[in-house]
Design an enzyme around this catalytic site. Structure first.
Site, PDB file in Angstrom:
ATOM      1  N   ASN A 144      31.361  58.517 -15.561  1.00  0.00           N
ATOM      2  CA  ASN A 144      31.549  57.065 -15.554  1.00  0.00           C
ATOM      3  C   ASN A 144      30.708  56.452 -16.658  1.00  0.00           C
ATOM      4  O   ASN A 144      29.664  57.000 -17.021  1.00  0.00           O
ATOM      5  CB  ASN A 144      31.097  56.498 -14.196  1.00  0.00           C
ATOM      6  CG  ASN A 144      31.274  54.989 -14.097  1.00  0.00           C
ATOM      7  OD1 ASN A 144      32.302  54.445 -14.529  1.00  0.00           O
ATOM      8  ND2 ASN A 144      30.278  54.298 -13.566  1.00  0.00           N
ATOM      9  N   HIS A 192      28.632  52.939 -17.409  1.00  0.00           N
ATOM     10  CA  HIS A 192      28.101  51.792 -16.679  1.00  0.00           C
ATOM     11  C   HIS A 192      27.320  50.921 -17.660  1.00  0.00           C
ATOM     12  O   HIS A 192      26.512  51.433 -18.437  1.00  0.00           O
ATOM     13  CB  HIS A 192      27.176  52.285 -15.553  1.00  0.00           C
ATOM     14  CG  HIS A 192      26.635  51.165 -14.724  1.00  0.00           C
ATOM     15  ND1 HIS A 192      27.423  50.486 -13.813  1.00  0.00           N
ATOM     16  CD2 HIS A 192      25.416  50.580 -14.688  1.00  0.00           C
ATOM     17  CE1 HIS A 192      26.689  49.532 -13.245  1.00  0.00           C
ATOM     18  NE2 HIS A 192      25.474  49.557 -13.767  1.00  0.00           N
ATOM     19  N   SER A 238      25.134  53.373 -20.007  1.00  0.00           N
ATOM     20  CA  SER A 238      24.819  54.739 -19.594  1.00  0.00           C
ATOM     21  C   SER A 238      26.107  55.464 -19.225  1.00  0.00           C
ATOM     22  O   SER A 238      27.003  54.877 -18.620  1.00  0.00           O
ATOM     23  CB  SER A 238      23.931  54.730 -18.340  1.00  0.00           C
ATOM     24  OG  SER A 238      22.784  53.923 -18.518  1.00  0.00           O
ATOM     25  N   ASP A 287      26.747  54.741  -9.050  1.00  0.00           N
ATOM     26  CA  ASP A 287      26.045  54.727 -10.343  1.00  0.00           C
ATOM     27  C   ASP A 287      24.776  55.585 -10.303  1.00  0.00           C
ATOM     28  O   ASP A 287      23.792  55.282 -10.996  1.00  0.00           O
ATOM     29  CB  ASP A 287      25.701  53.277 -10.753  1.00  0.00           C
ATOM     30  CG  ASP A 287      26.953  52.412 -10.896  1.00  0.00           C
ATOM     31  OD1 ASP A 287      27.986  52.939 -11.337  1.00  0.00           O
ATOM     32  OD2 ASP A 287      26.892  51.219 -10.545  1.00  0.00           O
TER      33      ASP A 287
HETATM   34  C1  GRF Z   1      32.832  48.113 -19.189  1.00  0.00           C
HETATM   35  O1  GRF Z   1      31.761  47.269 -19.498  1.00  0.00           O
HETATM   36  C2  GRF Z   1      32.358  49.294 -18.380  1.00  0.00           C
HETATM   37  O2  GRF Z   1      31.073  49.703 -18.705  1.00  0.00           O
HETATM   38  C3  GRF Z   1      32.363  48.724 -16.992  1.00  0.00           C
HETATM   39  O3  GRF Z   1      33.482  47.889 -16.932  1.00  0.00           O
HETATM   40  C4  GRF Z   1      33.830  47.435 -18.251  1.00  0.00           C
HETATM   41  C5  GRF Z   1      35.227  47.873 -18.491  1.00  0.00           C
HETATM   42  O4  GRF Z   1      35.752  47.431 -19.716  1.00  0.00           O
HETATM   43  N1  GRF Z   1      32.333  49.793 -16.026  1.00  0.00           N
HETATM   44  P1  GRF Z   1      37.081  48.086 -20.300  1.00  0.00           P
HETATM   45  O5  GRF Z   1      38.156  47.949 -19.212  1.00  0.00           O
HETATM   46  O6  GRF Z   1      36.791  49.497 -20.634  1.00  0.00           O
HETATM   47  O7  GRF Z   1      37.430  47.255 -21.502  1.00  0.00           O
END
Ligand code: GRF
Length: 197
Positions: free
Chosen positions: A108, A110, A137, A146
């Protein structure tokens, strides 16, 4: 060497998914994206992925028991021959059962410097705390939100006058660089481990 088959789960715009797809086109990239799946049939990223010729799967969980919904996602991933999963803005918690079935094979991204600010509203929380740096991260997904092992991080400065949106935009640029690079290194490492055991 055959490329590893990556599935990506999204819920929205999918810009991190697009950065993974774009990086996968390099000849030396160790993965190919074989499926983009979403819990939101209207997710903008699904249309983009389909335009790139990537198989897509959309299933709303509405009105379905969670286990049934996840079984449908799991079946789509397995039918596509997915070997590893990248969550990219996937806004639904995976059950312990799903995580166990894919143990060590889900990552993932984050938008915080974990272990700080697990969960939502990471940028507002970094600003409220007066942090001088923020970032993103990449981690292995475990049952703890997370909480799995960190694979990579990138930092950005918090600037005077930053809002949650301006900080999010600065962090997102780093996400787009960090995620493909970290997923590639992770999958190369998994390949090496498999061959040396
Ligand atoms: C990103 O900031 C990611 O880190 C978080 O949600 C957002 C998703 O953006 N988990 P995208 O859909 O990849 O443009």
């Amino acid at each position: 060497m055959a490329k590893r088959r990556l599935g990506i789960l999204i819920s929205g715009r999918g810009s991190n998914m697009a950065s993974l797809v774009e990086a996968s086109r390099a000849a030396d990239c160790p993965y190919e994206v074989v499926l983009v799946a979403s819990d939101k049939p209207a997710a903008a990223g699904l249309g983009w992925a389909a335009e790139q010729g990537i198989a897509t799967f959309a299933q709303s969980p509405k009105g379905m028991p969670k286990a049934e919904y996840e079984a449908a996602i799991d079946a789509a991933l397995r039918d596509a021959g997915v070997e590893a999963i990248a969550l990219a803005g996937y806004m639904r918690l995976l059950s312990d059962d799903f995580v166990a079935r894919w143990r060590g094979r889900i990552v993932n991204i984050h938008p915080s410097l974990l272990p700080k600010y697990k969960g939502l509203d990471t940028h507002a929380r970094a600003l409220a705390a007066g942090d001088a740096t923020a970032g993103c991260s990449v981690h292995i997904v475990t049952e703890e939100l997370d909480g799995g092992a960190l694979l990579g991080q990138a930092q950005v400065p918090v600037l005077p006058g930053d809002t949650a949106d301006s900080l999010a935009a600065r962090v997102l640029e780093q996400e787009h660089r960090l995620y493909p690079q970290t997923v590639a290194a992770w999958l190369r490492g998994a390949e090496t481990a498999a061959h040396s055991s």
